[in-house]
Design a protein around this motif. Structure first.
Motif, short mmCIF file in Angstrom:
data_model
loop_
_atom_site.label_atom_id
_atom_site.label_comp_id
_atom_site.label_asym_id
_atom_site.label_seq_id
_atom_site.Cartn_x
_atom_site.Cartn_y
_atom_site.Cartn_z
N HIS B 204 37.61 48.47 44.63
CA HIS B 204 38.88 48.45 45.38
C HIS B 204 39.32 47.04 45.82
CE1 HIS B 204 41.48 50.42 48.78
NE2 HIS B 204 42.28 49.73 48.21
N ILE B 205 40.23 46.49 45.15
CA ILE B 205 40.69 45.20 45.42
C ILE B 205 42.12 44.92 45.53
CG2 ILE B 205 40.63 44.62 43.03
CD1 ILE B 205 39.63 41.91 43.67
N HIS B 206 42.60 44.02 46.37
CA HIS B 206 43.99 43.45 46.33
C HIS B 206 44.25 42.54 44.89
CE1 HIS B 206 43.05 44.40 50.76
NE2 HIS B 206 44.35 44.71 50.67
N LEU B 207 45.18 42.98 44.21
CA LEU B 207 45.63 42.01 43.10
C LEU B 207 47.05 41.80 43.27
CD1 LEU B 207 43.36 43.15 40.50
CD2 LEU B 207 43.14 41.37 41.73
N ALA B 208 47.68 40.58 42.80
CA ALA B 208 48.85 40.25 42.70
C ALA B 208 49.88 40.84 43.55
CB ALA B 208 49.02 40.63 41.19
N GLU B 209 49.56 40.61 44.91
CA GLU B 209 50.16 41.10 46.07
C GLU B 209 51.59 40.21 46.11
OE1 GLU B 209 48.39 41.69 49.55
OE2 GLU B 209 50.28 42.50 50.56
N THR B 210 51.43 38.67 46.13
CA THR B 210 52.53 37.93 46.48
C THR B 210 52.69 36.83 45.25
OG1 THR B 210 51.11 36.11 47.68
CG2 THR B 210 52.24 37.98 48.92
#
Lengths: 425, 425
Positions: B204-210
């Motif tokens: 589970h990872i944050h990707l391309a948020e901003t």
């Protein structure tokens, strides 16, 4: 009737959160703060764990369109209107509009709204529902110059004004409701302006809702809708303009000069894909920009908290700027700026002595109201319409512990369900 | 325990609304339709005027961040993180995380969510709150390769996996939680991939948020975050990618090829002004795109109905197309597509025999649910989280007539209020 709101946390005129007692006498807020000992209330409401705010002002709706709630969604505007809404509206009777309006009012009171601006037809029935329910309203008979009813609408608007302006203990204000520049040709709008001058009535109109409307207006008249309205004298009459999505900077300058007041409807504009109004620019230009739900057919509820949240969030992502329209501004748009938009800025929209006692109490004792770092933030970004516990309009309790006091909810629900099904057959 | 949901209107697997009885036996939906006469329920729930749907799947949150709800809003991302969130998070104890998670779970159950995916720290306390509450969860210990705790996070993730994977009657799934490409350098991500292979755990990872994240990644690595993750082998491990706001068409092709699952967080993306994710393109590419609330500090509640509504409305106005993401698609994103995004597509997210009995019952008897032309439209565009009447997870009733059965709400509220105030001192 004298009501004491005891020990309330409240949203003050300056946007701060204070703690005080609120004394209501008749229809008016008499005092906020320490109450004189010899002032005896007839009713005391314990406000611990409650937040008192000015009741929400829904600056633009078509109340009886609740009857078409969930009937047609996710369609293009013209497909939706021509193949669904207009054929169904053709079946509406005066009694349908009465019941549809009662449904809208029930929903609005239960979600904390104390004043709404309506544009529809069978307006005497709308006014009747307003009078009986105790809510405050600004009512306009919709007029379309291109329709066979064009002249009738003018006559009905005049008689509606004469009968209902300032009626229901002053809770009803009547405006004229020319639908939009694309349904009201210049010659017709001139008649509306003349009637407005004759009666002293202000005008509620849809302006610049879609890019197509602006394009057609430019092609046909060589002017934007705002500029055309200005040239026709409409903007000199005191105007509540709904939507104002597609504006030039010249349009905004004209609106500022003529003190055009705006009903911003973010939910409807999103759902119908109309566009995103230049709200930050309008606010910067000093315009009174209120919030509205538009009709339930394009929303699909009349929950002003949703509009507050959308106003606070939509423009941030659209402008790539998280500082745009902070919580306090969004709440202000739904209360005091909304009141100004309706021409009621000296009457309601603020909790202050001398103003009408139009007050919504939120019950803050629910998980989503904790921890309480900032009440205005909680109201804006976390609260639910279902947290509305008590609603007072004109000094009368219309919602008491989530129960409507002036509307028979079960009877109304049975009526609208039956009528809603009939209309679409 | 055998539960009979009697005479329910329900959202079927095909997205239609049906009417049937639902038989629950143990943790499983045993039958939908006519129930055999010799099947005797221990508990019968009368479902007249109720809509049964698969419980919502919140595919991305940081549950204990409820403690920072309303603490800091309307700020730029880095100002918010550096001056508000991170200093406050530094004060968090394991007990704070336990109570903050309990608050989140209480709020989620009360708003109809039956499964959530979490990434935070002090995860054994999160798992404890999940186990006690009866909710289903996919838990990941957040790991930042640039932090002093980088190695510790790997060790803790492994022990957390060994202790809690498939625990609480199988309600808990453990993933690895490398925070994001900009906090986890390639060398660290390789360690995460190795650990993932060793354990068989997904990521589970944050990707391309901003936009800034993508720009920096391109400058530093010459690749987009998606492409970089692909090269590092991350995408071969089964990935739940949160946000995915700023994607190229090549990124989407890679994601499709590697079956990357997506948590779309429209509320958080709007409030933080992160941008608008290409959800229509991702759905068209066949990706499993679920919905998430993100943490309460950037939302500010955990109400999945709001995310459904935003998903259905934001993309319409953004694309100037009212046909984009119709109601049924938005509901699907919050239920069966969300389940697929968490790797639980064969377990939950659909009302069908053999699936887990994770069911939310909405009380439709309220003004905003009338007239009932279309239940899916009403759920999407008009319903309120407060309409959630009953919630069943794994065959157990966790919310009964709006009352939590496994959480002491008053005790929890007192704890989170006290702890929330302490954290920001």
């Amino acid at each position: 009737m004298k009501i004491l709101l005891k020990n309330a946390e409240l949203l003050t005129q300056t946007g701060e959160i204070g703690q005080a007692d609120i004394a209501i006498e008749g229809s008016i807020i008499k005092h906020i703060g320490e109450i004189e000992k010899n002032w005896q209330a007839d009713k005391i409401i314990d406000c611990s764990n409650k937040l008192a705010i000015p009741g929400f002002i829904n600056t633009h709706t078509h109340a009886a369109m609740t009857l078409f709630r969930s009937y047609a969604d996710d369609m293009t505007l013209m497909d939706w209107l021509e193949n669904k809404i207009w054929p169904a509206e053709a079946n509406l009777t005066a009694e349908d509009v009465y019941w549809g309006t009662q449904l809208a009012i029930a929903e609005m009171i239960k979600s904390g709204t104390t004043t709404f601006a309506d544009m529809y037809f069978f307006m005497p029935q709308v006014a009747q529902a307003v009078e009986e329910s105790g809510i405050r309203a600004v009512l306009a008979r919709g007029m379309a110059g291109v329709a066979p009813t064009a002249e009738l609408a003018l006559t009905e608007s005049e008689s509606f004004y004469r009968e209902w302006q300032n009626a229901a203990d002053g809770r009803i204000t009547v405006m004229l409701g020319p639908h939009a520049p694309y349904t009201c040709p210049p010659a017709y709008l001139k008649k509306v302006v003349a009637l407005s001058e004759k009666l002293g009535a202000e005008i509620h109109i849809h302006l610049a809702e879609t890019a197509g409307e602006v394009k057609t207006c430019l092609e046909k008249h060589g002017k934007t809708p705002i500029s055309l309205m200005n040239d026709l004298g409409v903007l000199d009459r005191g105007v509540l303009a709904a939507h104002c999505v597609h504006l030039s900077s010249e349009d905004i300058a004209i609106m500022s000069q003529k003190n055009v007041r705006v009903a911003h409807n973010p939910g409807s504009n999103m759902k119908l894909a109309s566009g995103i109004a230049p709200v930050p620019e309008m606010l910067l230009a000093g315009l009174s920009v209120g919030l509205g739900t538009d009709g339930a057919a394009s929303n699909n509820n009349l929950d002003m908290l949703e509009e507050i949240r959308l106003a606070a969030m939509l423009h941030k992502v659209h402008r790539n700027d998280p500082l745009v329209i902070p919580a306090s501004t969004a709440v202000s748009m739904a209360t005091n700026l909304g009141a100004k938009a309706l021409g009621l800025g000296q009457v309601t929209g603020i909790l202050a002595p001398g103003f009408k006692a139009d007050i919504t109490l939120f019950n803050m004792h629910a998980p989503h109201w904790y921890p309480r770092h900032d009440r205005t933030s909680l109201l804006t970004y976390s609260a639910s319409a279902a947290d509305v516990h008590t609603v007072i309009v004109d000094g009368k309790v219309l919602l008491d512990n989530r129960q409507l006091t002036t509307i028979d909810e079960e009877k109304m629900i049975a009526e609208v369900q039956k009528r809603g099904m009939r209309l679409i057959r």
